[in-house]
Design an enzyme around this catalytic site. Structure first.
Site: not given
Ligand code: UFG
Length: 329
Positions: A72, A74, A91, A140, A189, A281
């Site tokens: 895990f 990473a 990393n 990533y 999120l 983002r």
């Molecule tokens: N988001 C918001 N506001 C926030 C945080 C997130 O609108 O304050 C949105 C993001 O833009 C995204 C969604 O919520 O659309 C989910 O975001 P997360 O940061 O929770 O998760 P990610 O989808 O970016 O990433 C996660 C994991 C990664 C993985 C990915 C695969 O963290 O490791 O899912 O789907 F690669």
């Protein structure tokens, strides 16, 4: 089986360790505690170490007669990876190469590897199957895809047997509510929404409402961390029984938008959260939803948590019990 779990003090790692221990497996948690938490594995056999420290890795493998590795360790924050690519390549790529070297030098050929839905980038179709084009939109995802390709070559040339698990959006927490998600910085999120419920976030930002999705916000496939953990156990057993190298998606197959996730948390807690629309983002694909048919068919994986409200409820229990994460445990 005697299992080395690198990054075992992290979020998905600590949940998997707990499930493995419940089944009576011998588990050694190996973690440098840069992002992991010692308190998450307080009852486990623990070695503080870095994946770059070949000597300590080799000593640990020999001392505990390790037979398989779950890797895990990473960096895993999509947004941060776009501003700190050097750290991520170093990393996640160089560190993992080092771990593979030490494993092979010590005759360890069974590996379960944490991969990600981020390897697909903006997928051509939905739900996503494993054979679809891989074109990551963020650093990533690229680091994980590089390592999947390296492992495929090591498998052919050196007999490494690996199963790479491509997680979609990990979330939720263990039933007891004493371990859960605690990242610094927190960018995910669901924890941010729940921190807002606790009054710890001023105003939730919705990153973009002009995506080509049902309500304009990004759609993700949220999968409970214990269901991810169960998949690692199935993968370890499969490798021990001679299963060859393979790659599997892990998701529920249901997509929820950012607005739907916030609404589910509001219903659960009875609160109305302060929120605003913010710019997109960088690196975020519009929609990531998994087909997990392959692992269901091959390994018999069956997620237990399929209802987003129930998943969020498990995370809420953790956040309510531990508003400052592991800090005061
Ligand atoms: N988001 C918001 N506001 C926030 C945080 C997130 O609108 O304050 C949105 C993001 O833009 C995204 C969604 O919520 O659309 C989910 O975001 P997360 O940061 O929770 O998760 P990610 O989808 O970016 O990433 C996660 C994991 C990664 C993985 C990915 C695969 O963290 O490791 O899912 O789907 F690669």
């Amino acid at each position: 089986m005697s299992i080395l779990v690198t990054g075992g003090a992290g979020y998905i790692g600590s949940h998997t360790v707990r499930l493995l221990e419940k089944l009576g497996h011998k588990v050694v948690v190996y973690d440098n505690l840069v992002t992991g938490h010692k308190a998450a594995v307080k009852r486990s056999l623990f070695v503080e170490g870095d994946i770059f420290d070949s000597e300590r890795l080799a000593d640990t493998i020999k001392r505990y007669h390790i037979t398989s590795v779950v890797h895990f360790a990473a960096y895993s924050l999509v947004g941060v990876s776009m501003v700190k690519p050097k750290e991520y390549y170093h990393n996640n790529v160089v560190g993992t190469l080092n771990l593979l070297d030490v494993m092979l030098e010590n005759g360890i050929k069974q590996l379960v590897f944490s991969s990600t839905a981020a390897v697909y980038g903006e997928p051509e179709n939905s739900p996503i199957t494993e054979s679809m084009m891989k074109s990551p939109t963020n650093v990533y995802g690229r680091t994980k895809l590089i390592m999947e390709n390296v492992m495929a070559e090591y498998s052919r040339s050196y007999g490494l047997n690996y199963i790479a698990l491509r997680y979609f959006n990990a979330c939720g927490a263990e039933g007891a509510g004493d371990i859960g998600e605690d990242h610094c910085p927190e960018t995910h999120l669901i924890p941010l929404v729940l921190k807002a419920c606790l009054g710890k976030t001023q105003c939730l930002k919705i990153f973009g409402d002009d995506y080509p999705t049902k309500d304009g916000t990004c759609v993700r496939d949220y999968i409970h961390v214990n269901d991810l953990g169960q998949a690692h156990i199935l993968a370890l057993n499969a490798l021990a029984n001679g299963h060859g190298s393979d790659v599997y998606n892990l998701g529920n197959g249901n997509g929820f938008s950012v607005k739907e996730v916030i609404a589910a948390a509001e219903t659960l807690t009875g609160l109305t959260l302060p929120k605003e629309i913010a710019p997109r983002r960088v690196g975020d694909p519009a929609r990531l939803v998994a087909s997990s048919d392959k692992i269901r068919q091959d390994l018999g994986w069956q997620p237990e948590y399929t209802d987003i409200k129930k998943i969020i409820a498990t995370a809420w229990r953790w956040h309510k019990n531990n508003p400052d994460g592991f800090e005061y445990q």
